[in-house]
Design an enzyme around this catalytic site. Structure first.
Site, PDB file in Angstrom:
ATOM      1  CB  SER A  63      -0.949   0.015   1.201  1.00 11.67           C
ATOM      2  OG  SER A  63      -2.065  -0.808   0.958  1.00 11.67           O
ATOM      3  CE  LYS A  66      -4.070   1.697  -1.041  1.00 10.45           C
ATOM      4  NZ  LYS A  66      -4.472   0.872   0.114  1.00 10.45           N
ATOM      5  CB  SER A 118      -4.674   1.922   3.587  1.00 16.53           C
ATOM      6  OG  SER A 118      -3.767   1.354   2.693  1.00 16.53           O
ATOM      7  CE  LYS A 226      -1.340   4.051   2.765  1.00 16.49           C
ATOM      8  NZ  LYS A 226      -1.388   2.854   3.653  1.00 16.49           N
TER       9      LYS A 226
END
Length: 391
Positions: A63, A66, A118, A226
């Site tokens: 993820s 992103k 997310s 993140k």
């Protein structure tokens, strides 16, 4: 007296041996290892890599993909535009913000849901809004990353990071992507948001940032982060922090456990903040080549060096400024602008001469301080040894 002189010699050698100025910590090689298969810490102002481990190995990012999707959407889109969610977005696997089919959501809100919670469904909605499909968006995103960010070892197949064997990046590329994104104030705000009220058709809640260090603000200077995970990638993590003039990004890929990924991030950031410092050469600073051509900096130039390290600056005849550290590490290389008008050149040369005279004046005092310290040390040693002899 020979005995006294012998003792004095040993005494002075001992002083020289243990004198702290002879210990060059900058020459010590850091051998600490991190658990993650691949890791890097970069200073974002200068772009210098401070530590790396397999940083160019291509691995699945999960993820943290992103980050790239978010900065692309922020720069290429209108945050006030409304996006209509498709069935494809509604039914995507993994973490979601529970969008409903045909739900209309502002692009800004989707980007926030993408980064903070997310949301894979938010990622698909963004991709279809820009390009019509996930596949077309991935191609456009890859072009953006290559042409505008300048990374060459990244290939994304989707906007969210769900596993695809061809969906890969490197720790170094992710550091560069994050460095680029953090220049955008909107991204910086979203990246460091701790929680956000979410009022959607299918979900009414408060989104809580999934990155632990952002969520609890337990690390001094944290500015964003993140996290990611799929079985094939292990735990992945991007973390940014700023203290003083240093702004760092730490990236870890393929860590077996989440707690180890966070520990690696803290280790990398601590290493950067304790071992390095930034210096800045400001715009319009004059430099001369060996043939006395005059050049100036057109922008501020940041470079990162080890704490207390002496650096060497040199300008080539074509105006290339290189800055190297004590072990010949290249710290910075940048093209300067040549000054061609005689009046400007004279003014700049006067500045250079004045600066050199100041440096010489300051430098000439140093030998006197050293000589005084040596004489004082010798006298004290002689007095001490004579006193010992009398007793």
């Amino acid at each position: 007296m020979k005995k006294i002189y012998g003792q004095l010699t040993i005494f002075l050698l001992a002083i020289a041996y243990f004198h702290p100025t002879l210990i060059h910590a900058a020459n010590l090689k850091d051998e600490r290892m991190v658990t993650s298969e691949s890791a890097v810490v970069m200073e974002m102002n200068s772009g210098q890599i401070l530590y790396e481990k397999n940083s160019q190995e291509r691995l699945p990012p999960a993820s943290i993909t992103k980050i790239a999707t978010a900065i692309y959407a922020i720069e290429k889109g209108n945050l006030e535009d409304y996006v209509t969610t498709s069935e494809n977005a509604r039914n995507v696997d993994g973490t979601r913000v529970y969008l409903e089919i045909d739900e209309e959501v502002p692009l800004e809100k989707l980007i926030q849901g993408l980064l903070i919670n997310s949301g894979n469904d938010a990622g698909v909605a963004i991709a279809e809004h820009f390009s019509g499909s996930v596949e077309a968006f991935a191609e456009e995103l890859n072009d953006f990353l290559l042409e505008e960010v300048g990374v060459e070892n990244t290939q994304f197949k989707n906007p969210h990071g769900l596993y695809d064997p061809m969906h890969v990046t490197t720790a170094e590329d992710m550091a560069k992507i994050t460095q680029y994104a953090m220049k955008n104030d909107t991204f910086k705000e979203f990246f460091n948001t701790i929680n956000l009220n979410w009022d959607g058709e299918g979900w009414d809640t408060t989104l809580i940032n999934h990155h632990i260090l952002v969520r609890d603000q337990s690390y001094e200077g944290i500015t964003g982060g993140k996290n990611g995970f799929v079985d094939e990638s292990g735990f992945t993590l991007v973390t940014t922090a700023t203290r003083g003039s240093l702004s760092l990004v730490a990236v870890t890929l393929n860590t077996p456990y989440a707690n180890l990924a966070y520990q690696d991030a803290i280790t990398l950031l601590d290493y950067g903040f304790t071992q390095f410092e930034n210096e800045t050469i400001f715009a319009n600073e004059p430099f001369q080549s060996q043939k006395e051509k005059t050049f100036i900096t057109t922008t501020d130039i940041a470079y990162t060096k080890r704490v207390g390290e002496e650096v060497h600056q040199q300008v080539s005849e074509n105006g290339k400024l290189t800055i190297v550290g004590e072990d010949d590490r290249l710290l910075q290389s940048i093209q300067l602008e040549e000054v061609k008008t005689k009046e400007e050149e004279k003014q700049l040369k006067d500045q250079i001469i004045y600066a050199e005279e100041d440096d010489d004046h300051e430098g000439n005092l140093l030998p006197y301080f050293i000589l005084g310290a040596i004489i004082f040390t010798i006298l004290m040693a002689l007095l001490f040894l004579m006193q010992v002899k009398k007793t």
